[in-house]
Design an enzyme around this catalytic site. Sequence first.
Site, mmCIF file in Angstrom:
data_model
loop_
_atom_site.group_PDB
_atom_site.id
_atom_site.type_symbol
_atom_site.label_atom_id
_atom_site.label_comp_id
_atom_site.label_asym_id
_atom_site.label_seq_id
_atom_site.Cartn_x
_atom_site.Cartn_y
_atom_site.Cartn_z
ATOM 1 N N ASP A 203 75.248 -9.443 42.587
ATOM 2 C CA ASP A 203 75.816 -8.098 42.480
ATOM 3 C C ASP A 203 76.286 -7.554 43.820
ATOM 4 O OD1 ASP A 203 76.396 -6.689 40.181
ATOM 5 O OD2 ASP A 203 74.874 -5.168 40.553
ATOM 6 N N ASP A 564 64.471 -2.494 31.270
ATOM 7 C CA ASP A 564 63.813 -3.555 30.509
ATOM 8 C C ASP A 564 63.001 -2.984 29.346
ATOM 9 O OD1 ASP A 564 62.086 -2.325 32.275
ATOM 10 O OD2 ASP A 564 61.300 -4.168 33.144
#
Length: 872
Positions: A203, A564
């Site tokens: 990223d 998550d």
Amino acid sequence: MAAAVTRRANTLRIETPDGYAVADVESGRGASAAVDSPLAKRVVDNVWVAADEGELPGNVSGDGTRPLLFRTMKVKASILHPYRLLILVRLIAVVAFFGWRVKHRNHDAVWLWATSMVADTWFALSWILNQLPKLNPIKRVPDMVALADQYGSSGDANLPGIDVFVTTVDPIDEPILYTVNTILSILATDYPVDRYACYLSDDGGTLVHYEAMVEVAGFAVLWVPFCRKHCVEPRSPENYFGMKTQPCVGGNAGEFMRDHRRLRREYEEFKVRIDSLSSTIRKRSDAYNKGDGLRATWMADGTQWPGTWIEQAENQRRGQHAGIVQVILTHPSCKTQLGSPASTGNPFDFSNVDTRLPMLVYISREKRPGYNHQKKAGAMNAMLRVSGLLSNAPFIINFDCDHYINNSQAFRVPMCFMLDPRDGQNTAFVQFPQRFDDVDPTDRYANHNRVFFDGTMLCLNGIQGPSYLGTGTMFRRVALYGMEPPRYRAENIKLLGKAGNKFGNSIPLVNSMPDAAVQERSITPVLVDEQLSNDLATLMTCAYDERSSWGRDVGWVYDIATEDVATGFRMHRQGWRSTYCSMEPAAFRGTAPINLTERLYQLLRWSGGSLEMFFSHSNALLAGRRMHPLQRVAYLNMSTYPIVTVFILAYNLFPVLWLFSDQLYIQRPFGTYIMYLVAVIAMVHVIGMFEVKWAGITLLDWFRNEQFYMIAATGVYPTAVLYLALKLVTGKGIYFRLTSKQTEACSNDKFADLYTVRWVPLLIPTVAVFVVNVAAVGAAIGKAVTWGLFTEKAQHVVLGMMFNMCILLLLYPFALGIMGQWGKRPVVLFVILVMATGAVGVVYFTLHAQYPGEWSEVAVSLGEASLTGPSG
């Protein structure tokens, strides 16, 4: 019982002078099949029994065609029933306690009594939310023999395809050596090489990560065949070569030792190349840029890097660069390709070893100013879309870049739950526990978190399944696409013409989704031509998620720090199940922050994200009827647990009043109040001992958990509550920094970070609590001496002092942490505490003797009494 666990080689270890361990294989697949033997021993111990005798090894499903692929174990009734009874008894005791307190309210200090009643009510509610989901702990044991029997003689013939996702951002905070070892362990895992692909999402868009993957591909040509030939474990070279002994599985110990020495030299050279990548890239770029005003970063093939440049420029900086997809290793053929025998130029004999390597892809999504790129969740969703066109495996495993495969059977084990004929198709994900290397021997900051992983997760196994924990998780791809489980689908997935803009504007992606629902599907090789390249570029654009369901109903959830847990919640809300699976040796291992400040920042991010869940569409109270009631309670507890710590902080700071008052009672009659408190608190710990028993953890694990909970409850968790309150008032989001991973590069002491003090405001509340309670102990000693050791008032003071000393004991790891290098000598802390409490006691005694009248007036103004602790 042998059929209920993975085959493991019965080996005879022979120590050699070179430090190697030679093993002679008698049965099984070799060291690569070393999975569950210790687990098998625990399964048949005096704690766990088979939940259903109909699940015995060798039995088949109801249709009589497919074998059952796992066994369900439950806690013995002789342990479970007393455990549940004690919970009920404590619940009754808490209700009786509140009834008694209301009947005997303290009229001398109503404000204090009312505050403590609110706090104790919240303590009781928090305890109920935490305890209810724990009533039915369940363990599920994979049957690897049945899996092998069903899917071919070697278990490889028809295993489904897997896409493996690895994410990284910063090569400094997340050292590249961790990342390359993670990728190498994935490339070398024991799974059909043509049936899985590995994706690295960078990223940060840095060239150093891409070229590191090129180096990985080159070294894997030697490392992967070596692992297959000698069945080595673990298959991360850094961790394998760091072992004191390396076991040899096979009869030719001499050949193993020769290969081992040669490959170790190759690995050391590989590490040198990895460490020098940054300087190599800079020197190369300086050479290409010589005489040119442009300060570009250049690739080895003489082209400009499309991602982030070393000297950042417009459209070539972090947060502003084009999307990149590079297939470093193409998809291998389905046929075995044996290596070449040893020769003058090649000292390794791989003539009987399959030398194919799985597909390896580097990805860096497009980034532009003005867009919310959604951090890890955005990167995962971009990877999910890209992989849908390149490999489209029906199953996905995701890792953080510092988690490597510790057990080469790790990809096979979750298939026992995903492919089981009973309810496998309704299982959205399989969650493995997180295990860590290089944690200090005493686990000062509870990094192993065994109480949560081996206790709480087993309990959720008995409901709808564990929550998603961010790494070490196998997903069903269609569950990530937001599809409902088969039990709630009237027919097979049919998306064409129905999807609208739910999945974005990529027709090829939508067309690939029905194939992803076929769980027996492998990976189909694709040709990356110009059309496919354009389609991939579209999927990685910043604007692709706009006006679509990505980040809410599809993929990883956006706009929350704990993406998550929120993603797992969405799946459970739709009716999917999940499974918790623990194996030995551990499936995956990673790196945990052993520095106090970094550990606290990690908890701040988790707790802040949990609170965000409660004030979002992921609130457990808003879940539909498909979510199990106790699963809803578990998620409600996960999203509200930091709130109770505001009251814990208040209780721990309450001794400030005690420093100036002679007596200050929370509740009268004081003796009965103490008896109730002792009873309800003692029962909590007895219940905890039952959980320690069936979770298989140690008392040290449990005590460290108690200690670090108190450390977090006096600083991190209240700060998270404050952050969320500011967010609700101002409307601005919370920024949580990336946890920096430890590195040994700057010190020969691998635990150097443990003794490094990084002062931040987050430490201040806990320091204040520690100082206040040290002073309270000193004041208690002074009061006891002043009033006489055998008076009733002095006895009450001693009881209050016991509370203060318990707090200090729980904060002991924190005190060592802020001492820095002095923390290596705990005796120094003990001497400081003795001197500090003695000094406060002397000061109190002296002032009380000189100004008894004035001191009494202060006491009268505050009320009468003694300090006690919370009831819940």
